[in-house]
Design an enzyme around this catalytic site. Structure first.
Site, PDB file in Angstrom:
ATOM      1  N   GLY A 254       0.690  -1.130   0.013  1.00  0.00           N
ATOM      2  CA  GLY A 254      -0.059  -0.075  -0.085  1.00  0.00           C
ATOM      3  C   GLY A 254       0.844   1.186  -0.097  1.00  0.00           C
ATOM      4  N   CYS A 255       0.364   2.274   0.668  1.00  0.00           N
ATOM      5  CA  CYS A 255       1.215   3.660   0.910  1.00  0.00           C
ATOM      6  C   CYS A 255       2.722   3.530   1.317  1.00  0.00           C
ATOM      7  CB  CYS A 255       0.315   4.348   1.838  1.00  0.00           C
ATOM      8  SG  CYS A 255      -1.229   4.813   1.173  1.00  0.00           S
ATOM      9  N   ALA A 256       2.694   2.414   2.189  1.00  0.00           N
ATOM     10  CA  ALA A 256       4.298   2.106   2.485  1.00  0.00           C
ATOM     11  C   ALA A 256       5.397   1.724   1.650  1.00  0.00           C
ATOM     12  CB  ALA A 256       4.438   1.091   3.721  1.00  0.00           C
ATOM     13  N   ALA A 257       4.913   1.269   0.117  1.00  0.00           N
ATOM     14  CA  ALA A 257       5.639   0.959  -0.614  1.00  0.00           C
ATOM     15  C   ALA A 257       6.504   1.870  -1.212  1.00  0.00           C
ATOM     16  CB  ALA A 257       4.489   0.243  -1.919  1.00  0.00           C
TER      17      ALA A 257
ATOM     18  N   PHE B 137       4.181   4.959   5.351  1.00  0.00           N
ATOM     19  CA  PHE B 137       3.653   4.267   6.291  1.00  0.00           C
ATOM     20  C   PHE B 137       2.553   3.600   5.562  1.00  0.00           C
ATOM     21  CE2 PHE B 137       4.915   8.208   8.410  1.00  0.00           C
ATOM     22  CZ  PHE B 137       5.932   7.647   9.039  1.00  0.00           C
TER      23      PHE B 137
END
Length: 359
Positions: free
Chosen positions: A137-140, A333
């Site tokens: 997700g956004c942590a990628a 995150f």
């Protein structure tokens, strides 16, 4: 050491404003018992505009997961090449100089990955390594930077290309009426970003250390429920408070490097929402201005998932970069709840060549 060079970022041409988002919520969900709460949460995101790959009239329709995924593939192939070329130009490299492509996306699916298409169509060598990351997700965005750092540490003369492609609007589900879903409808936007990590040379952030941390027993706080209709985004109301348990991990990473996370020169972090940035300011004990790049991304583009970190870094470059050897923190995150973190110093090749900063 590996240097993260200037990112290139592109957002689609169709724009929806905060006012339009609120009016759509009022008209489509006028009888929702928690509509006032959802409207207040959307307003509090601070997102003024978002860019989407289709006109809003088309976005609000749901032709089925098959059609949406076909659109994801065609839009990725249409939009990624120009962004990648700009990133290569900014890093002063050719596609033939790239040794690994790290592709991150959580809003569509392809197998083989878009990396295979890029190698076939964009002049990358057939022995280019491929690292597609689909489930962070956004942590990628942070993970991609860290895996590029790892690769260039293992192969010091290698170059890594990072590509983040997120079309969050293609995950809109008109039947999802939870407050978290309604909030996400007003928070997420679409965007494509790319950046090169050079094993040698380059102006940007010289990556020095990276780390990862997962908050135990939070894997259901941000997740997809995958159904016949596609990806249904689930967001727990406890997510905005996750910076309190994650801040110690950021402090610990800095301490391992002999740094103080509260006393760095720049901060490039994922902006999931204003509460995230406000809490980071509080728990890292740094002024709110430290996160101005992330806040600007949130305001102008919304949450563009894995591409946020790269866009925030682009804004640092546009401001003129940092002083030579300035120290900084990057962090993404996302689901898990996971933090992908990196430390680095600003490297200016002009300074290296002349021994003094050039105006």
């Amino acid at each position: 050491m590996a240097t993260l060079c200037r990112p290139a970022v592109s957002v689609p041409e169709h724009v929806i404003t905060m006012e339009e988002t609120l009016e759509l919520a009022r008209s489509r969900h006028h009888d929702h018992p928690q509509l006032p709460l959802a409207l207040r949460l959307i307003e509090n995101t601070g997102v003024r505009t978002r860019h989407i790959v289709q006109p809003i009239e088309e976005t609000l329709k749901h032709p089925g997961f098959e059609e949406r995924n076909k659109l994801y593939q065609s839009e990725a192939k249409a939009r990624v090449p120009a962004v990648v070329q700009r990133a290569l130009d900014d890093a002063e490299l050719l596609s033939s100089d790239v040794d690994v492509i790290i592709y991150v996306s959580c809003t569509g699916f392809m197998m083989p990955s878009l990396t295979a298409w890029m190698i076939n169509e964009m002049g990358f060598a057939s022995d280019t390594r491929q690292i597609p990351i689909a489930q962070l997700g956004c942590a990628a965005g942070g993970a991609a930077i860290n895996r590029a750092h790892d690769f260039c540490t293992a192969y010091p003369e290698a170059n890594a290309l990072i590509v983040a492609c997120e079309f969050c609007s293609l995950c809109y589900q008109p039947t999802d009426l939870g407050v978290g879903s309604l909030l996400s409808n007003g928070l997420f936007g679409d965007g494509v970003a790319a950046a090169v990590v050079r094993g040698e040379g380059g102006t940007g952030i010289r990556l020095e250390r990276n780390g990862s941390y997962l908050i135990p027993k939070t894997e259901e706080w941000i997740m997809y429920d995958v159904r016949a209709t596609g990806f249904h985004f689930l967001l727990d109301k406890r997510v905005p408070a996750t910076m309190e348990p994650l801040a110690p991990a950021l402090h610990q990473l800095a301490r391992k490097h002999g740094w103080n996370a509260s006393d760095l020169d720049f901060y490039i972090v994922h902006a999931g929402g204003p509460r995230i940035l406000d809490d980071l300011s509080k728990f890292l004990q740094v002024p709110p201005e430290a996160f101005r790049f992330s806040r600007a991304t949130l305001t102008e583009y919304g949450n563009i998932a894995s591409a946020v970190v790269l866009d925030a870094l682009r804004r640092l470059f546009e401001e003129g970069g940092a002083a030579h050897t300035a120290r900084g923190l990057l962090a993404g995150f996302g689901p898990g709840i996971t933090a992908e973190m990196a430390l680095g110093c600003w490297q200016d090749t002009t300074y290296e060549m002349t021994g003094s900063e050039v105006e």
